[in-house]
Design a protein around this motif. Sequence first.
Motif, PDB file in Angstrom:
ATOM      1  N   GLU A  71       0.797  -1.227   0.000  1.00  0.00           N
ATOM      2  CA  GLU A  71       0.000   0.000   0.000  1.00  0.00           C
ATOM      3  C   GLU A  71       0.832   1.280   0.000  1.00  0.00           C
ATOM      4  OE1 GLU A  71      -0.095  -1.345   4.404  1.00  0.00           O
ATOM      5  OE2 GLU A  71      -0.129  -2.266   2.416  1.00  0.00           O
ATOM      6  N   VAL A  72       2.111   1.195   0.357  1.00  0.00           N
ATOM      7  CA  VAL A  72       2.968   2.390   0.348  1.00  0.00           C
ATOM      8  C   VAL A  72       3.972   2.350  -0.801  1.00  0.00           C
ATOM      9  CG1 VAL A  72       2.731   2.679   2.832  1.00  0.00           C
ATOM     10  CG2 VAL A  72       4.675   1.384   1.932  1.00  0.00           C
ATOM     11  N   ARG A  73       3.921   1.346  -1.611  1.00  0.00           N
ATOM     12  CA  ARG A  73       4.980   1.118  -2.589  1.00  0.00           C
ATOM     13  C   ARG A  73       4.897   2.040  -3.795  1.00  0.00           C
ATOM     14  NH1 ARG A  73       5.150  -4.835  -3.528  1.00  0.00           N
ATOM     15  NH2 ARG A  73       5.661  -4.857  -1.314  1.00  0.00           N
ATOM     16  N   PHE A  74       3.683   2.417  -4.207  1.00  0.00           N
ATOM     17  CA  PHE A  74       3.550   3.207  -5.434  1.00  0.00           C
ATOM     18  C   PHE A  74       4.315   4.517  -5.345  1.00  0.00           C
ATOM     19  CE2 PHE A  74       1.466   6.570  -7.857  1.00  0.00           C
ATOM     20  CZ  PHE A  74       1.569   6.054  -9.141  1.00  0.00           C
ATOM     21  N   ASP A  75       4.115   5.267  -4.271  1.00  0.00           N
ATOM     22  CA  ASP A  75       4.774   6.563  -4.154  1.00  0.00           C
ATOM     23  C   ASP A  75       6.289   6.414  -4.112  1.00  0.00           C
ATOM     24  OD1 ASP A  75       2.375   7.910  -4.187  1.00  0.00           O
ATOM     25  OD2 ASP A  75       2.218   8.076  -2.005  1.00  0.00           O
ATOM     26  N   MET A  76       6.774   5.381  -3.441  1.00  0.00           N
ATOM     27  CA  MET A  76       8.219   5.151  -3.393  1.00  0.00           C
ATOM     28  C   MET A  76       8.759   4.792  -4.769  1.00  0.00           C
ATOM     29  SD  MET A  76       8.845   3.074   0.153  1.00  0.00           S
ATOM     30  CE  MET A  76       8.822   3.925   1.730  1.00  0.00           C
ATOM     31  N   ALA A  77       8.099   3.876  -5.444  1.00  0.00           N
ATOM     32  CA  ALA A  77       8.556   3.474  -6.775  1.00  0.00           C
ATOM     33  C   ALA A  77       8.511   4.646  -7.747  1.00  0.00           C
ATOM     34  CB  ALA A  77       7.706   2.314  -7.288  1.00  0.00           C
ATOM     35  N   LYS A  78       7.455   5.439  -7.676  1.00  0.00           N
ATOM     36  CA  LYS A  78       7.342   6.603  -8.554  1.00  0.00           C
ATOM     37  C   LYS A  78       8.488   7.583  -8.312  1.00  0.00           C
ATOM     38  CE  LYS A  78       4.267  10.506  -9.571  1.00  0.00           C
ATOM     39  NZ  LYS A  78       3.000  11.176  -9.195  1.00  0.00           N
ATOM     40  N   LEU A 103       3.183   2.477 -13.086  1.00  0.00           N
ATOM     41  CA  LEU A 103       4.624   2.371 -12.835  1.00  0.00           C
ATOM     42  C   LEU A 103       5.355   1.825 -14.058  1.00  0.00           C
ATOM     43  CD1 LEU A 103       4.654   1.039  -9.164  1.00  0.00           C
ATOM     44  CD2 LEU A 103       5.245   3.342  -9.941  1.00  0.00           C
ATOM     45  N   SER A 104       4.776   0.871 -14.745  1.00  0.00           N
ATOM     46  CA  SER A 104       5.402   0.342 -15.958  1.00  0.00           C
ATOM     47  C   SER A 104       5.585   1.444 -16.994  1.00  0.00           C
ATOM     48  CB  SER A 104       4.547  -0.787 -16.546  1.00  0.00           C
ATOM     49  OG  SER A 104       4.544  -1.914 -15.713  1.00  0.00           O
ATOM     50  N   GLU A 105       4.568   2.261 -17.153  1.00  0.00           N
ATOM     51  CA  GLU A 105       4.647   3.358 -18.123  1.00  0.00           C
ATOM     52  C   GLU A 105       5.698   4.383 -17.708  1.00  0.00           C
ATOM     53  OE1 GLU A 105       1.692   6.885 -19.746  1.00  0.00           O
ATOM     54  OE2 GLU A 105       0.862   4.879 -19.404  1.00  0.00           O
ATOM     55  N   LEU A 106       5.730   4.722 -16.425  1.00  0.00           N
ATOM     56  CA  LEU A 106       6.714   5.688 -15.941  1.00  0.00           C
ATOM     57  C   LEU A 106       8.135   5.174 -16.134  1.00  0.00           C
ATOM     58  CD1 LEU A 106       4.946   6.787 -12.633  1.00  0.00           C
ATOM     59  CD2 LEU A 106       5.327   8.225 -14.647  1.00  0.00           C
ATOM     60  N   ALA A 107       8.368   3.895 -15.831  1.00  0.00           N
ATOM     61  CA  ALA A 107       9.700   3.320 -15.985  1.00  0.00           C
ATOM     62  C   ALA A 107      10.135   3.304 -17.440  1.00  0.00           C
ATOM     63  CB  ALA A 107       9.730   1.911 -15.404  1.00  0.00           C
ATOM     64  N   ALA A 108       9.203   2.976 -18.336  1.00  0.00           N
ATOM     65  CA  ALA A 108       9.532   2.957 -19.766  1.00  0.00           C
ATOM     66  C   ALA A 108       9.929   4.346 -20.249  1.00  0.00           C
ATOM     67  CB  ALA A 108       8.344   2.425 -20.562  1.00  0.00           C
ATOM     68  N   VAL A 112      14.429   3.316 -17.214  1.00  0.00           N
ATOM     69  CA  VAL A 112      15.012   2.536 -16.124  1.00  0.00           C
ATOM     70  C   VAL A 112      14.354   1.163 -16.080  1.00  0.00           C
ATOM     71  CG1 VAL A 112      15.568   4.586 -14.779  1.00  0.00           C
ATOM     72  CG2 VAL A 112      13.376   3.424 -14.396  1.00  0.00           C
ATOM     73  N   THR A 113      15.004   0.246 -15.399  1.00  0.00           N
ATOM     74  CA  THR A 113      14.474  -1.111 -15.252  1.00  0.00           C
ATOM     75  C   THR A 113      13.465  -1.167 -14.118  1.00  0.00           C
ATOM     76  OG1 THR A 113      16.449  -2.194 -16.113  1.00  0.00           O
ATOM     77  CG2 THR A 113      15.088  -3.482 -14.590  1.00  0.00           C
ATOM     78  N   LEU A 114      12.326  -1.811 -14.383  1.00  0.00           N
ATOM     79  CA  LEU A 114      11.327  -2.097 -13.364  1.00  0.00           C
ATOM     80  C   LEU A 114      11.088  -3.603 -13.370  1.00  0.00           C
ATOM     81  CD1 LEU A 114       9.276  -0.934 -11.286  1.00  0.00           C
ATOM     82  CD2 LEU A 114       7.594  -0.898 -13.146  1.00  0.00           C
ATOM     83  N   PHE A 115      11.239  -4.216 -12.213  1.00  0.00           N
ATOM     84  CA  PHE A 115      11.101  -5.670 -12.094  1.00  0.00           C
ATOM     85  C   PHE A 115      10.036  -5.984 -11.064  1.00  0.00           C
ATOM     86  CE2 PHE A 115      13.522  -9.802 -10.790  1.00  0.00           C
ATOM     87  CZ  PHE A 115      12.588 -10.572 -11.473  1.00  0.00           C
ATOM     88  N   ALA A 116       8.895  -6.489 -11.536  1.00  0.00           N
ATOM     89  CA  ALA A 116       7.823  -6.952 -10.649  1.00  0.00           C
ATOM     90  C   ALA A 116       8.082  -8.420 -10.351  1.00  0.00           C
ATOM     91  CB  ALA A 116       6.462  -6.765 -11.317  1.00  0.00           C
ATOM     92  N   THR A 117       8.563  -8.697  -9.155  1.00  0.00           N
ATOM     93  CA  THR A 117       9.033 -10.053  -8.857  1.00  0.00           C
ATOM     94  C   THR A 117       7.902 -10.970  -8.409  1.00  0.00           C
ATOM     95  OG1 THR A 117       9.503  -9.623  -6.523  1.00  0.00           O
ATOM     96  CG2 THR A 117      11.225  -9.074  -8.103  1.00  0.00           C
ATOM     97  N   TRP A 118       8.057 -12.223  -8.762  1.00  0.00           N
ATOM     98  CA  TRP A 118       7.197 -13.309  -8.263  1.00  0.00           C
ATOM     99  C   TRP A 118       8.149 -14.419  -7.836  1.00  0.00           C
ATOM    100  CZ3 TRP A 118       2.565 -11.399  -7.705  1.00  0.00           C
ATOM    101  CH2 TRP A 118       2.092 -10.445  -8.611  1.00  0.00           C
TER     102      TRP A 118
END
Length: 309
Positions: A71-78, A103-108, A112-118
């Motif tokens: 819930e707090v990750r979006f602002d940090m990632a942005k 976030l995917s659009e912003l990273a593109a 920069v690299t964005l990795f959504a891990t599973w």
Amino acid sequence: MADRIPLALVGIGKIARDQHIPSIAGGDDFVVAAGVSRHGKVEGAENFTDFNAFLAARPDIKVVSLCTPPEVRFDMAKAAIAAGRHVLMEKPPATTLGEAEALSELAAKAGVTLFATWHSRFALGVEPARQWLSDKVIQSVSIVWKEDVRRWHPGQAWIWEPGGFGVFDPGINALSILTEIIPGHIMVETSVLEFPENKKQPIAASIAMRTVEGAPVTAEFDWRQEGPQTWDITVQTNAGELRLSKGGSELYIGGNEQASGPDREYAGIYERFAKLIRSHQSDTDYQPLRIVADSFLCGERKVVAHFED
């Protein structure tokens, strides 16, 4: 050590201590140069309590690993993306699909690299399972993912709050394996979500899905299982049965063991992240998050007994 990429670890909680820190230390690609957390610290690194203060103070650290609750990750990632940092996001990558896609659009745009891990996709049996199933006809899939929340998430009240995912916090691990090994989209038909009368997120879920070709897929998630824990995925095909057990660490085909071994899920995550950074690529597959969202959209809410964890 000199060739390792400096990394900031954000959110120094149980998963960071149990998995991220030892996996980074045991690998060849990264070194934890900074920690960011209101409560925890990383020994041997510079530590911050405020994320924006870290970004301002350490422009030399170009890689950020976000282990905070979603819930707090979006602002940090942005903020990290805007500052030109490469970002790894623990699962689930965001609270909503809207946040994740933004976030995917912003990273593109930022390059920069964005990795959504599973992390469960890196379990030992998952890749050989995917390869074996790639040319088979899928007849049905059954997921049974039952564990004890008191054992695995002690004192983590956020998981019961809106955006905390409840039983889907572990359940999404199963969905990440499902969408990795089964070709094509998986569609939710119906779901029943069990909410304890004192909680805001479900403690159990039963989901009926199907593949595009029409093969039935069922999932049973429950956070009340004591004793032995169950993390199994069974796939019936035209060539026989495939079963992944213990969260994907054991693979059986036709009842015969094909793969088993020690846990290297988080080691695999960081090896993959390093390759993405060096090749200037991102990896943002949000299919597991979509299935969770669809399960809520299609879900019948069932109130069950009060639960104390």
